[in-house]
Motif scaffolding. Structure first.
Motif, mmCIF file in Angstrom:
data_model
loop_
_atom_site.group_PDB
_atom_site.id
_atom_site.type_symbol
_atom_site.label_atom_id
_atom_site.label_comp_id
_atom_site.label_asym_id
_atom_site.label_seq_id
_atom_site.Cartn_x
_atom_site.Cartn_y
_atom_site.Cartn_z
ATOM 1 N N TYR A 357 0.828 -1.206 0.000
ATOM 2 C CA TYR A 357 0.000 0.000 0.000
ATOM 3 C C TYR A 357 0.864 1.257 0.000
ATOM 4 N N ARG A 358 1.980 1.207 0.731
ATOM 5 C CA ARG A 358 2.885 2.370 0.787
ATOM 6 C C ARG A 358 3.523 2.609 -0.593
ATOM 7 N N LEU A 359 3.851 1.525 -1.283
ATOM 8 C CA LEU A 359 4.434 1.657 -2.625
ATOM 9 C C LEU A 359 3.448 2.350 -3.561
ATOM 10 N N ILE A 360 2.173 1.943 -3.512
ATOM 11 C CA ILE A 360 1.168 2.547 -4.390
ATOM 12 C C ILE A 360 0.920 4.009 -4.004
ATOM 13 N N GLN A 364 1.344 7.193 -6.377
ATOM 14 C CA GLN A 364 0.330 8.239 -6.543
ATOM 15 C C GLN A 364 0.950 9.621 -6.347
ATOM 16 N N GLY A 365 1.826 9.744 -5.328
ATOM 17 C CA GLY A 365 2.500 11.018 -5.058
ATOM 18 C C GLY A 365 3.394 11.429 -6.219
ATOM 19 N N GLU A 366 4.107 10.445 -6.809
ATOM 20 C CA GLU A 366 4.998 10.738 -7.942
ATOM 21 C C GLU A 366 4.185 11.180 -9.162
ATOM 22 N N ALA A 476 -1.435 19.695 -7.422
ATOM 23 C CA ALA A 476 -2.524 18.859 -7.950
ATOM 24 C C ALA A 476 -2.378 17.433 -7.433
ATOM 25 N N LYS A 477 -3.495 16.717 -7.404
ATOM 26 C CA LYS A 477 -3.487 15.331 -6.948
ATOM 27 C C LYS A 477 -4.105 14.465 -8.029
ATOM 28 N N THR A 478 -3.469 13.340 -8.326
ATOM 29 C CA THR A 478 -3.981 12.455 -9.367
ATOM 30 C C THR A 478 -5.372 11.923 -9.006
ATOM 31 N N SER A 479 -6.201 11.761 -10.017
ATOM 32 C CA SER A 479 -7.571 11.253 -9.793
ATOM 33 C C SER A 479 -7.606 9.732 -9.725
#
Length: 484
Positions: A357-360, A364-366, A476-479
């Motif tokens: 979960y931390r990897l995903i 998402q942050g990248e 911005a944050k990915t959807s």
């Protein structure tokens, strides 16, 4: 991974925490057991805790058609504690009883059949698989085929890492001697000789290649039809024109197709995230790739999988990441000091994680960091126009609004907008802000002022609103929502 386990096993032991009750993963496990048509034994864990409520767990499971014996069903429920070891023998007895009732048996003679549970690469031992034997007895020297790989068994070990000479049905066993790494879930079959194993593997590779060729031909045919249709439309477009007119139109169209400027190319490349995935075992990589398959935000940033594999991060991975300007994600793997120094010199990021979960979340942050920042408006003050008049400056008349600040404050250096009947009719800055006859930079709540805009064509009306605001850049944050 749960689905694969349910297909391999004969009895599912469903472990549910007595304090947490039925969770999402519990429901998923129940569904996998039903799909595989495998009976369930319920183990209610953490019964040593003060807040434990086993009866609540049994009632919650009724909603998912898991009916315990206490409620007239056929599912055995055992209250256990993994911490203290309470009732673990009772759980084993319940499982054995169910196995006897179902008359679960396997033939220990004949060719070996089994399933690859997991596979990984060990530095000293090469490709290693953990497997469950389902028929026959596996011995050293046996020739096995799994997927597109084969092995002559050199060494076997049990769940404790102890070397064994043979493995009977239902035994979990580690197998060393594979030529290539098979995939988790592949069926293991014993063959009579090495030439026969090579023949089987070659045939499977040939079949896969033929299947791929069929798919490629299908895709080529679709592309050919698209090109033919485009060509037909182009012929219709130019068909009635004189050759000079046709040449001129083509020249004009070609002129409009401008080459990509370096700045535009950089912006386009920034919307692509190339990644390399390395995991400790085949199943981990499979799980990560399955999550990546849910990626549905390519319109924001394109996610490009450059390479994936099993094992520690190597110099080749770093070179690939440097070539594609990508990021390396490692799950339960290591990157040596030499590799990390090489990556630092080449400007390659290596991100190591122990929890999927931390990897995903990191991914998402990248992805979010590749998106352009958004501008948010923060209101500083609001004022209403009470009167309108004009003042003469030189030879021209400048419209002025007499206002009273209703909320916050007006700051002359900030941005302003004029709102009429709920619609924004102007945005810009002030040329003057006065209190009585004095030029000031800030007007606070309750004070009156006169102001003029940088656009002299805008006419004020009594009742209009003046809003003072500032714009702040927000990351911005990915959807993309992977579902957890």
């Amino acid at each position: 991974m749960r689905a694969r386990g349910a297909q391999v096993t004969d009895i599912v032991i469903l472990v549910v925490a007595a304090d947490d009750g039925v969770m999402k993963q519990t429901v998923e496990s129940i569904q996998h057991a039903k799909d595989a048509q495998v009976p369930i034994v319920l183990a209610i864990n953490k019964c040593d805790k003060a807040e434990a409520d086993p009866e609540k767990v049994k009632k919650e499971l009724l909603a998912y058609d898991v009916v315990c014996e206490d409620y007239g069903g056929d599912v055995q429920a055992v209250h256990v504690s993994a911490l203290t070891g309470d009732n673990l023998m009772a759980l084993a007895e319940a499982t054995i009883t169910l196995a006897e009732m179902l008359e679960l048996k396997a033939d220990p003679t004949g060719p070996v059949e089994g399933t690859v549970i997991e596979s990984f690469t060990d530095k000293g031992r090469g490709p290693v698989t953990t497997a469950i034997i389902q028929r026959g007895t596996l011995r050293k020297g046996s020739i096995l085929v799994a997927g597109k790989s084969w092995a002559k068994v050199r060494l076997m070990f049990d769940e404790n890492g102890k070397t064994i000479n043979e493995a009977c049905p239902s035994m979990p066993v580690g197998i060393i001697g594979w030529r290539d790494l098979p995939s988790a879930g592949d069926e293991i079959l014993e063959v009579e000789s090495e030439p026969r194993a090579r023949e089987v593997v070659d045939w499977r590779k040939y079949e896969q290649e033929q299947e791929k060729n069929k798919e490629d031909l299908k895709m080529i045919e679709e592309k050919r039809k698209e090109h033919q249709e485009a060509h037909r439309k182009a012929r219709e477009k130019y068909g009635t024109l004189h050759w000079k007119e046709r040449s001129f139109i083509k020249y004009q169209e070609k002129k409009k197709q401008k080459p990509i400027k370096p700045k535009e190319k950089v912006e386009r490349d920034s919307n692509v995230l190339p990644i390399i995935i390395k995991g400790d075992v085949d199943g981990s990589v499979e799980a990560i790739l399955n999550i990546m398959d849910t990626y549905d935000a390519s319109h924001e940033c394109e996610l490009e999988l450059v390479h994936f594999g099993v094992g520690d991060i190597s110099e080749n991975d770093v070179n690939l990441a440097e070539t594609f300007h990508g990021v390396i994600y490692g799950f339960n793997v290591n990157a040596g000091n030499v590799i990390q120094q090489s990556a630092a010199k080449k400007g390659v990021q290596i991100k190591l994680h122990k929890i999927i979960y931390r990897l995903i979340e990191d991914l998402q942050g990248e992805l979010s960091s590749r998106l352009p920042c958004t501008l948010e408006e923060h209101v500083i003050g609001e004022a209403s126009i009470l009167a309108t008049f004009s003042v003469t400056e030189g030879k021209k008349k400048v419209p002025v609004a007499g206002c009273r600040v209703q909320k916050g404050q007006l700051e002359k250096p900030k941005k302003f907008k004029l709102i009429r009947n709920g619609h924004i009719i102007w945005k810009g800055s002030l040329t003057s802000l006065k209190h009585h006859k004095d030029d000031i930079s800030i007007i606070k709540t309750g004070m009156d002022c006169g102001l003029s805009l940088d656009d002299e064509k805008i006419e004020f009306k009594v009742g209009d609103e003046i809003v003072c605001y500032e714009e702040k850049e927000v990351l911005a944050k990915t959807s993309w929502d992977p579902g957890f």
